[in-house]
Design an enzyme around this catalytic site. Structure first.
Site, PDB file in Angstrom:
ATOM      1  N   GLU A 150       0.890  -1.171   0.000  1.00  8.08           N
ATOM      2  CA  GLU A 150       0.000   0.000   0.000  1.00  8.08           C
ATOM      3  C   GLU A 150       0.919   1.208   0.000  1.00  8.08           C
ATOM      4  O   GLU A 150       1.612   1.470   0.979  1.00  8.08           O
ATOM      5  CB  GLU A 150      -0.875  -0.034   1.270  1.00  8.08           C
ATOM      6  CG  GLU A 150      -1.725   1.205   1.455  1.00  8.08           C
ATOM      7  CD  GLU A 150      -2.312   1.282   2.870  1.00  8.08           C
ATOM      8  OE1 GLU A 150      -2.722   0.247   3.431  1.00  8.08           O
ATOM      9  OE2 GLU A 150      -2.338   2.410   3.417  1.00  8.08           O
ATOM     10  N   ARG A 168       1.542  10.194   0.866  1.00 14.13           N
ATOM     11  CA  ARG A 168       2.105  11.171   1.796  1.00 14.13           C
ATOM     12  C   ARG A 168       3.315  11.858   1.179  1.00 14.13           C
ATOM     13  O   ARG A 168       3.917  12.731   1.798  1.00 14.13           O
ATOM     14  CB  ARG A 168       2.530  10.477   3.098  1.00 14.13           C
ATOM     15  CG  ARG A 168       1.343   9.908   3.847  1.00 14.13           C
ATOM     16  CD  ARG A 168       1.737   9.188   5.105  1.00 14.13           C
ATOM     17  NE  ARG A 168       0.681   8.260   5.464  1.00 14.13           N
ATOM     18  CZ  ARG A 168       0.777   7.333   6.400  1.00 14.13           C
ATOM     19  NH1 ARG A 168       1.892   7.219   7.098  1.00 14.13           N
ATOM     20  NH2 ARG A 168      -0.224   6.527   6.648  1.00 14.13           N
ATOM     21  N   THR A 196      -3.559   6.364   2.357  1.00 16.26           N
ATOM     22  CA  THR A 196      -3.688   7.776   2.755  1.00 16.26           C
ATOM     23  C   THR A 196      -4.428   8.585   1.685  1.00 16.26           C
ATOM     24  O   THR A 196      -4.065   9.722   1.380  1.00 16.26           O
ATOM     25  CB  THR A 196      -2.310   8.403   3.082  1.00 16.26           C
ATOM     26  OG1 THR A 196      -1.485   7.433   3.729  1.00 16.26           O
ATOM     27  CG2 THR A 196      -2.457   9.579   4.041  1.00 16.26           C
ATOM     28  N   LYS A 222     -10.879  -0.714   6.873  1.00 11.52           N
ATOM     29  CA  LYS A 222      -9.618  -0.649   7.619  1.00 11.52           C
ATOM     30  C   LYS A 222      -9.971  -0.271   9.059  1.00 11.52           C
ATOM     31  O   LYS A 222     -10.840   0.589   9.275  1.00 11.52           O
ATOM     32  CB  LYS A 222      -8.752   0.443   6.991  1.00 11.52           C
ATOM     33  CG  LYS A 222      -7.480   0.764   7.738  1.00 11.52           C
ATOM     34  CD  LYS A 222      -6.678   1.832   6.978  1.00 11.52           C
ATOM     35  CE  LYS A 222      -5.405   2.177   7.728  1.00 11.52           C
ATOM     36  NZ  LYS A 222      -4.488   3.019   6.981  1.00 11.52           N
TER      37      LYS A 222
HETATM   38  C1  3PG Z   1      -0.825   3.561   8.146  1.00 13.13           C
HETATM   39  O1  3PG Z   1      -0.408   4.412   7.410  1.00 13.13           O
HETATM   40  O2  3PG Z   1      -1.797   2.852   7.861  1.00 13.13           O
HETATM   41  C2  3PG Z   1      -0.147   3.426   9.439  1.00 13.13           C
HETATM   42  O3  3PG Z   1       0.546   4.584   9.721  1.00 13.13           O
HETATM   43  C3  3PG Z   1       0.770   2.266   9.499  1.00 13.13           C
HETATM   44  O4  3PG Z   1       0.941   2.069  10.837  1.00 13.13           O
HETATM   45  P1  3PG Z   1       2.295   1.470  11.441  1.00 13.13           P
HETATM   46  O5  3PG Z   1       3.383   2.378  10.967  1.00 13.13           O
HETATM   47  O6  3PG Z   1       2.071   1.515  12.930  1.00 13.13           O
HETATM   48  O7  3PG Z   1       2.423   0.075  10.903  1.00 13.13           O
END
Ligand code: 3PG
Length: 212
Positions: free
Chosen positions: A41, A45, A69, A129
């Site tokens: 994924e 960002r 995101t 999610k």
């Molecule tokens: C995301 O972007 O879905 C989360 O920031 C991922 O979370 P993690 O860095 O705690 O795995």
């Protein structure tokens, strides 16, 4: 849409990846594929997200490459044009969800309250999610959601690592888990470590599947 949801369910782990540029993204995808986990994924960002999805998808057309995101329809369109097979949002956006449903794109909006879940169910979604999983209450909260919403299934993300992955996968409402732990070494350009983390994750999932 359902085909992709099935692929996510089968893969069980979706590495969350934030890329600085296309070259780094391709190194990460090479490492994931070599480690037996051709899935990612790519978060919107950074400016490099869409072009990296395009380049990864060209090199690995069969890989499960999606976008994360996604905050608005403009980004959803960009991700779609780049070839993202699924879209993930940190929260529930009606415009993003409706856009994806109209276009038959697999979409996983972030939900962490019963109200978010009601919106997802009203839109006809069967999987969302669960974000941010650990800070929001982890498995305890997920189990509480499953009482009033027994048909909904979840992809927890946020605070998942190899240490708690199995606990989440053992809960039947969890379809897959997302997380950045596998690709974290890419920040130091340690792609061998990414490959190793991917291999370790695949081994965990294989062992989990064998246990049935
Ligand atoms: C995301 O972007 O879905 C989360 O920031 C991922 O979370 P993690 O860095 O705690 O795995």
């Amino acid at each position: 849409m359902n085909k992709i949801i099935k692929e996510i369910e089968n893969t069980k782990i979706i590495p969350v990846v934030t890329v600085e540029n296309i070259t780094q993204g391709l190194h990460i995808m090479d490492a994931l594929a070599e480690g037996g986990l051709p899935a990612a994924e790519i978060t919107f960002r950074t400016e490099a997200a869409a072009d990296t999805i395009r380049a990864m998808s060209q090199k690995y057309p069969d890989a499960l490459i999606g976008a994360g995101t996604i905050l608005n329809v403009r980004q959803a369109k960009e991700a779609e044009d780049a070839g993202a097979k699924f879209l993930v949002s940190p929260g529930y956006s009606d415009e993003v969800v409706n856009y994806c449903i109209e276009r038959n794109i697999a979409v996983l909006p972030g939900c962490m309250t019963p109200t978010d879940i009601l919106r997802a169910l009203a839109a006809g979604l069967s999987m969302v999610k669960f974000f941010p999983a650990e800070p929001a209450g982890g498995l305890k909260l997920l189990k509480a959601f499953s009482e009033p919403f027994p048909k909904l299934r979840f992809m927890p993300t946020g605070g998942i690592s190899k240490d708690n992955l199995m606990e989440y996968l053992n809960f039947p409402k969890v379809v897959a888990c997302g997380g950045s732990w596998i690709t974290k070494p890419a920040k130091e350009n340690d792609f061998a470590a990414v490959r190793q983390e991917a291999e370790n994750a695949v081994k965990l999932v294989c062992r989990w599947k064998e246990q049935g």
